[in-house]
Write a protein that holds these residues in place. Structure first.
Motif: not given
Length: 226
Positions: A30, A36-40, A42, A170-171
């Protein structure tokens, strides 16, 4: 049924083994913009679990097969091979801390398994007491099956990463636990690929993750230890 309940206890997040104190590359990924992203997240989790399966499961299989806990030359080869493949200094130290904690825990839970002898052998041979090896050797001596240990190890790896992601902000908790639920679906794929491999077939398959882990000590850590 009793063994299943004991297994549930051992994967409880309150068990004091120290796994929650480490992010194993997540925080540095991070920090350096690799994640950088929620998809990242995954994609990161999939790479992380592939790394765990390709590296750790073959060693768990070798430590769990009949005769592997006889404290002989073959076990020494396994221990030395694992130590040589654990290349990141921070992760190496974390493994030793967790291995010591895990053995102490199992000694108190399962005195009949004579795990003090196992710790004594590592000490006498001056071999590193790594977590993955102690996990497999200790729990097979305590009567748990290797297939259950494989699934348990993947669960703990996924749980600890998502716990770190939540603590880092981050989530969110709900999104994190939804991810955990979703990722159980890939366990079958990973187990089918690696459940029969032994330690000579172990590999480190996520090189970018290895790179992020190398820089653990160069960042300010929000977690207890990075």
């Amino acid at each position: 049924m009793t063994q299943f309940a004991r297994l549930l206890h051992l994967v409880d997040s309150a068990i004091p083994t120290g796994s929650f104190a480490y992010s194993y590359g997540l925080e540095s990924s991070i920090t350096f913009g690799l994640l950088k992203t929620p998809f990242g997240l995954r994609n990161y989790l999939y790479s992380y679990l592939q790394q765990v399966a390709s590296m750790e499961l073959p060693f768990i299989n070798s430590c769990g097969k009949p005769g592997s806990s006889d404290l002989g030359p073959e076990l020494r080869d396994i221990v030395e091979a694992y130590d040589a493949m654990l290349l990141v200094p921070t992760i190496h130290r974390a493994s030793l801390v967790q291995g010591k904690n895990w053995l102490k825990l199992l000694e108190s839970f399962y005195p009949a398994a004579q795990l003090r002898n196992l710790g004594g052998w590592f000490s006498d041979k001056q071999l590193p007491l790594h977590f993955t090896l102690v996990f497999a050797l200790g729990l097979t001596r305590a009567g748990f099956s290797v297939p259950n240990l494989q699934t348990m190890f993947l669960h703990m790896a996924l749980r600890d990463q998502l716990s770190a992601a939540i603590r880092l902000g981050f989530v969110g908790p709900m999104a994190g636990h939804q991810l955990q639920h979703d990722f159980y679906s890939i366990f079958e794929e990973l187990l089918a690929r690696y459940s029969a491999k032994e330690y000579l077939e172990a590999s480190r398959s996520a090189f970018l993750l290895d790179t992020a882990q190398v820089f653990h000590e160069d960042i300010y850590s929000k977690l207890f230890q990075n």
